[in-house]
Design a protein around this motif. Structure first.
Motif, short mmCIF file in Angstrom:
data_model
loop_
_atom_site.label_atom_id
_atom_site.label_comp_id
_atom_site.label_asym_id
_atom_site.label_seq_id
_atom_site.Cartn_x
_atom_site.Cartn_y
_atom_site.Cartn_z
N ALA A 231 13.60 -44.74 1.74
CA ALA A 231 12.15 -44.62 1.49
C ALA A 231 11.80 -43.08 1.62
CB ALA A 231 11.62 -45.38 2.60
N ILE A 232 12.47 -42.39 2.40
CA ILE A 232 12.11 -40.72 2.35
C ILE A 232 12.31 -40.30 0.99
CG2 ILE A 232 12.90 -38.88 3.52
CD1 ILE A 232 13.70 -40.32 5.86
N ARG A 233 13.47 -40.46 0.36
CA ARG A 233 13.77 -40.04 -0.94
C ARG A 233 12.72 -40.27 -1.95
NH1 ARG A 233 19.06 -37.81 -1.70
NH2 ARG A 233 20.30 -38.51 -0.03
N VAL A 234 12.22 -41.75 -1.97
CA VAL A 234 11.18 -41.95 -2.86
C VAL A 234 9.73 -41.56 -2.43
CG1 VAL A 234 9.94 -43.85 -3.71
CG2 VAL A 234 12.79 -44.24 -3.43
N CYS A 235 9.39 -41.37 -1.35
CA CYS A 235 8.02 -40.71 -0.96
C CYS A 235 8.22 -39.52 -1.33
CB CYS A 235 7.91 -41.19 0.42
SG CYS A 235 7.61 -43.01 0.82
N ARG A 236 9.23 -38.77 -0.89
CA ARG A 236 9.36 -37.40 -1.18
C ARG A 236 9.19 -36.92 -2.78
NH1 ARG A 236 14.30 -33.32 -0.28
NH2 ARG A 236 13.23 -31.32 -0.16
N ALA A 237 10.03 -37.77 -3.42
CA ALA A 237 10.14 -37.60 -5.06
C ALA A 237 8.54 -37.61 -5.61
CB ALA A 237 10.86 -38.57 -5.60
N ALA A 238 7.81 -38.61 -5.11
CA ALA A 238 6.47 -39.11 -5.43
C ALA A 238 5.45 -38.26 -4.86
CB ALA A 238 6.18 -40.49 -5.16
N ASN A 239 5.84 -37.09 -3.92
CA ASN A 239 4.70 -36.20 -3.38
C ASN A 239 4.11 -36.89 -2.22
OD1 ASN A 239 5.65 -33.94 -4.80
ND2 ASN A 239 4.27 -34.50 -6.55
N TYR A 240 4.43 -38.01 -1.56
CA TYR A 240 3.83 -38.58 -0.72
C TYR A 240 4.77 -38.20 0.56
CZ TYR A 240 1.17 -41.78 -3.22
OH TYR A 240 0.32 -42.47 -4.56
N HIS A 241 4.35 -36.80 1.01
CA HIS A 241 5.16 -36.08 1.94
C HIS A 241 4.85 -36.53 3.42
CE1 HIS A 241 4.90 -32.76 -1.28
NE2 HIS A 241 6.45 -33.34 -1.23
N GLU A 242 3.65 -36.93 3.74
CA GLU A 242 3.05 -37.59 4.82
C GLU A 242 3.79 -38.75 5.36
OE1 GLU A 242 -0.77 -39.16 7.09
OE2 GLU A 242 -0.96 -38.35 5.19
N HIS A 243 4.18 -39.62 4.38
CA HIS A 243 4.58 -41.11 4.32
C HIS A 243 6.16 -40.62 4.70
CE1 HIS A 243 1.04 -41.86 2.30
NE2 HIS A 243 1.22 -43.17 2.96
N ALA A 244 6.83 -39.77 3.86
CA ALA A 244 8.12 -39.57 3.92
C ALA A 244 8.61 -38.81 5.46
CB ALA A 244 8.74 -38.53 2.85
N MET A 245 7.60 -38.19 5.89
CA MET A 245 7.90 -37.61 7.32
C MET A 245 7.80 -38.45 8.37
SD MET A 245 5.55 -34.04 6.66
CE MET A 245 5.81 -33.42 8.43
N TYR A 246 6.81 -39.52 8.05
CA TYR A 246 6.56 -40.37 9.27
C TYR A 246 7.72 -41.39 9.47
CZ TYR A 246 4.53 -44.62 11.36
OH TYR A 246 4.30 -45.57 12.51
N LYS A 249 10.52 -39.42 11.00
CA LYS A 249 10.45 -39.05 12.37
C LYS A 249 10.67 -40.17 13.10
CE LYS A 249 6.96 -37.06 15.54
NZ LYS A 249 5.73 -36.34 15.64
N LYS A 250 10.14 -41.54 12.66
CA LYS A 250 10.46 -42.89 13.53
C LYS A 250 11.98 -43.16 13.37
CE LYS A 250 7.72 -45.68 14.33
NZ LYS A 250 7.03 -46.13 15.67
N ALA A 251 12.58 -42.76 12.17
CA ALA A 251 13.96 -43.17 12.33
C ALA A 251 14.93 -42.33 12.77
CB ALA A 251 14.51 -43.34 10.58
N GLY A 252 14.40 -41.08 13.37
CA GLY A 252 15.34 -39.91 13.98
C GLY A 252 15.83 -39.21 13.02
N ARG A 253 15.59 -39.04 11.85
CA ARG A 253 16.16 -38.43 10.74
C ARG A 253 15.64 -36.83 10.60
NH1 ARG A 253 19.14 -41.85 7.69
NH2 ARG A 253 20.10 -39.99 6.79
N HIS A 254 16.00 -36.36 11.62
CA HIS A 254 15.48 -34.82 11.83
C HIS A 254 15.98 -33.93 10.81
CE1 HIS A 254 15.01 -36.39 15.86
NE2 HIS A 254 16.31 -36.34 16.05
N GLU A 255 16.63 -34.18 10.04
CA GLU A 255 16.92 -33.24 8.94
C GLU A 255 16.33 -33.56 7.86
OE1 GLU A 255 19.54 -36.98 8.22
OE2 GLU A 255 19.10 -35.62 9.93
N TRP A 256 15.79 -34.69 7.53
CA TRP A 256 14.96 -34.94 6.29
C TRP A 256 13.54 -34.44 6.83
CZ3 TRP A 256 15.90 -36.18 1.51
CH2 TRP A 256 17.04 -36.59 1.43
N TYR A 257 13.08 -34.60 7.95
CA TYR A 257 11.73 -34.33 8.53
C TYR A 257 11.64 -32.74 8.27
CZ TYR A 257 7.70 -33.95 11.42
OH TYR A 257 6.57 -33.75 11.90
N LEU A 258 12.62 -32.06 8.64
CA LEU A 258 12.67 -30.46 8.56
C LEU A 258 12.74 -30.25 7.05
CD1 LEU A 258 14.85 -29.66 11.60
CD2 LEU A 258 12.26 -28.97 11.34
N LYS A 259 13.30 -30.90 6.35
CA LYS A 259 13.55 -30.55 5.11
C LYS A 259 12.29 -30.65 3.99
CE LYS A 259 17.29 -31.59 2.77
NZ LYS A 259 18.39 -32.15 2.47
#
Length: 692
Positions: A231-246, A249-259
């Motif tokens: 979900a993070i990869r797809v939202c990030r590719a579609a420029n839905y950064h807010e959703h990707a960050m959400y 954060k919920k999944a505890g994937r800190h590396e993706w949040y910071l990226k």
């Protein structure tokens, strides 16, 4: 239930009263019930014929119909229906199997009946799904896509999703596909690819509301319906950064949040705040991965974060030092050196602040090595200019170059001073070993030619010749002589340094009369070299005249003359003493001795017989001597000392190791050999050796 057949209809009665009725015209001859089917033998008054009908009331259809003759009995036994005729004949009606029923219904396109049939028969899920699939295919072929999708949705869990997805991949049917994928996720049968496809559908449709509902959901249910990383990869590719960050954060994937924060949004302050809220172990791993970007854009804040990770926090700031056990559990600053690869000045600031807070770090040696490399290196000049570019840009153009050069020089000198202070403070006179790698620092000082650092290290390592070599290389004659004064002292230094210094001036090839005179003064003081060697050494320098060594030679000649005179007087004295001894020996051998003592030397009483007289002119009562009549008690100790000295000299002559040791330790080896010859040790040993 009670079933009553009347000409106009068939009535059902239950315990509570009358139930439903079914309008079947004709006179009902026989009624029966078989496996959910209503059996009726109906007589048609107009044609006077009988018809046997099997009604499927649930599906509202006639399952079987056949004309029969007069029927006398209707029996349901052994899983079959039996009609008995008056003429003793019978008609057997057998129910078809499920597969045959379904095939017949499919041929007649009675898919809803087929569905009801399999459900009423309590068939397994796979069989039901197969009927639903065929019904969906039928509707799809008729282009009833919404109705077809409704049937396909019921097959989730039994039918392979790719079968349905393949049919609805066309952009015109994206709504149906989205609906199917939503249901797939709700029922927990979605894979990563399905999540990617659904999110792509949402982004294609720009349906932010559904995307929010799917991603965020209520009570965090959404995080269990899909793979977080997908979900993070797809939202990030579609420029839905807010959703990707959400999701991150919920999944505890800190590396993706910071990226996303750093690479996509450039929110460096928010990224630092987020890292500050993480657990120390997670924060340390995160800084190692993204530290380069943070140091480049927010160096001061990143350094503060690293100091917090590597020290014990606020409590340690007050104490100034950390407990050894606590420090061993904290991250080491050495672990974060790689993030400063393009920011050496920031690294220098970080390590300086760290050693100010932590005095006894387990990584103290590595930290000092790195700091010394930064302090002593010449490669930071260009970086200093680039980092101060903003400050310089405000200066008028005509003064920019001058100001920049001045700032560079100040920065360079300041770093050098810090390096020398650290170099000396990390290896004091009380410390046996330095708190840095000596070989590494020597290479740094040699590469960047930090003269003061080289001199300090060489002196600490007692490499005095290398110290002198540094001054020679720099042609610092004043420092060279001062160094030899300090390190060439015969009391604890190396007097041979003066010899090296004299050789240096002898081969210098330039005027150095003042320095040579100073060197000769110290050589003369400690009598390090013979004059002939001094003259030979200095003769190689064509710029030195005889006047330079004239006074030295005169003093040495005067000294040698004085020594010769003293030796001559000593020789004459020894010759006179030897002549007197020989005369006395001759007198003892050739002339009689008259003993005139009247008293005993031991008891001082009047000497009477028997008495003993010795050639040393001492006389004793025989009773005073006891058993020892062969030597004079008064002269025996002196005589024994002479014998012991003689034996010791003979033993020393045979001990070659001791002889050569004295020869090595003495400044004047010739005097040692002369002494051995003078005592007759070498000649006597040689004669013994030749005799053997």
């Amino acid at each position: 239930e009670l079933i009553i057949g009347r000409p106009e209809a068939v009535y059902f009665y239950e315990v509570d009263g009358r139930g439903p009725c079914w309008a079947f015209e004709g006179e009902k001859k026989f009624l029966g019930w078989f496996r959910g089917y209503l059996l009726c033998v109906i007589s048609d008054q107009r044609t006077d014929k009988n018809t046997f009908n099997v009604y499927d009331l649930k599906n509202r259809l006639i399952a079987h119909s056949v004309e029969v003759d007069e029927v006398s009995h209707l029996i349901c036994e052994w899983g079959n229906i039996v009609l008995i005729m008056p003429n003793k004949s019978a008609l057997l009606v057998v129910e078809k199997d499920m597969e045959s029923k379904l095939d017949m219904l499919f041929k007649k396109n009675l898919y809803s009946v087929a569905i009801n049939l399999v459900q009423s028969q309590q068939a397994d899920a796979a069989a039901t799904a197969e009927v639903l699939r065929k019904y969906g295919d039928h509707l799809y072929s008729k282009q009833s896509y919404d109705e077809a999708m409704a049937q396909y949705i019921h097959t989730i869990g039994c039918l392979e999703p790719s079968y349905v997805i393949q049919k609805f991949l066309d952009a015109q049917r994206i709504y149906n596909l989205t609906n199917y994928l939503e249901k797939l996720h709700e029922k927990g049968f979605a894979s990563k690819d399905h999540t990617i496809l659904l999110l792509n559908c949402y982004t294609k449709l720009k349906d932010v509301e559904k995307l929010n509902l799917f991603i965020k959901g209520e009570d965090g249910v959404g995080e269990h319906k899909f793979d977080a990383e997908t979900a993070i990869r797809v939202c990030r590719a579609a420029n839905y950064h807010e959703h990707a960050m959400y999701v991150a954060k919920k999944a505890g994937r800190h590396e993706w949040y910071l990226k996303i924060l750093l690479e996509d949004l450039g929110s460096y302050d928010e990224a630092l705040q987020y890292i500050n809220r993480l657990e120390p172990s997670q924060a340390g791993a995160t800084v190692k991965e993204y530290g380069k970007v943070l140091v480049e854009h927010k160096p001061h804040q990143t350094i503060q974060l690293l100091l917090k990770l590597c020290t014990e926090g606020e409590s340690q700031k007050t104490t100034g030092a950390a407990d050894g056990n606590a420090l061993s559990m904290l991250p080491s600053p050495v672990d974060f050196l790689s993030i400063f690869v393009h920011r050496p000045l920031s690294l220098m600031v970080f390590l300086e602040k760290y050693i100010d807070r932590v005095k006894d770090s387990p990584a103290q040696v590595e930290i000092h090595n790195t700091l010394l490399e930064l302090y002593l290196s010449n490669d930071l000049d260009s970086l200093s200019v680039s980092q101060s570019a903003e400050t310089v840009s405000s200066v008028p153009r005509s003064n920019t170059a001058k100001s920049c050069s001045s700032d560079e020089e100040k920065s360079f000198q300041k770093r050098r001073e810090k390096g020398l202070v650290l170099l000396k403070s990390a290896w004091t006179s009380e410390q046996e070993h330095p708190l840095y790698d000596v070989d590494l620092v020597l290479i740094l000082c040699e590469t960047n030619y930090v003269k003061e650092g080289l001199l300090y290290l060489y002196e600490k390592l007692k490499l005095y010749k290398e110290v002198v070599g540094c001054y020679m290389k720099a042609h610092d004659h004043e420092g060279l002589i001062s160094c030899c004064r300090r390190l060439g002292d015969s009391g604890g230094g190396d007097p041979c340094l003066w010899v090296d210094l004299l050789n240096y001036f002898g081969e210098l090839g330039e005027e150095c009369s003042v320095e040579v005179k100073e060197v000769l003064r110290y050589i003369e003081k400690d009598d390090i070299l013979p004059p002939i060697v001094v003259v030979e050494t200095l003769s190689r320098n064509p710029y030195l005249t005889v006047s330079v060594i004239k006074e030295y030679i005169a003093r040495k000649l005067e000294q040698e003359t004085k020594m010769i005179e003293e030796d001559r007087i000593g020789i004459q004295k020894y010759q006179e003493e030897t002549a007197a001894m020989r005369k006395e020996i001759l007198d003892l051998r050739t002339n009689a001795r008259v003993f005139q003592l009247s008293k005993c030397t031991a008891c001082t009483f009047t000497l009477d017989l028997p008495a003993v007289h010795f050639m040393c002119m001492h006389s004793f009562h025989q009773r005073c001597l006891g058993d020892n009549e062969k030597e004079c008690p008064e002269c025996a100790s002196e005589y024994r000392n002479v014998l012991e000295m003689k034996a010791k000299l003979e033993q020393t002559g045979r001990n070659q190791d001791y002889f050569f040791q004295q020869l090595r330790d003495s400044r004047d080896g010739f005097s040692v050999i002369a002494e051995y010859f003078g005592r007759g040790i070498i000649s006597k040993s040689s004669s013994r050796g030749s005799g053997n």
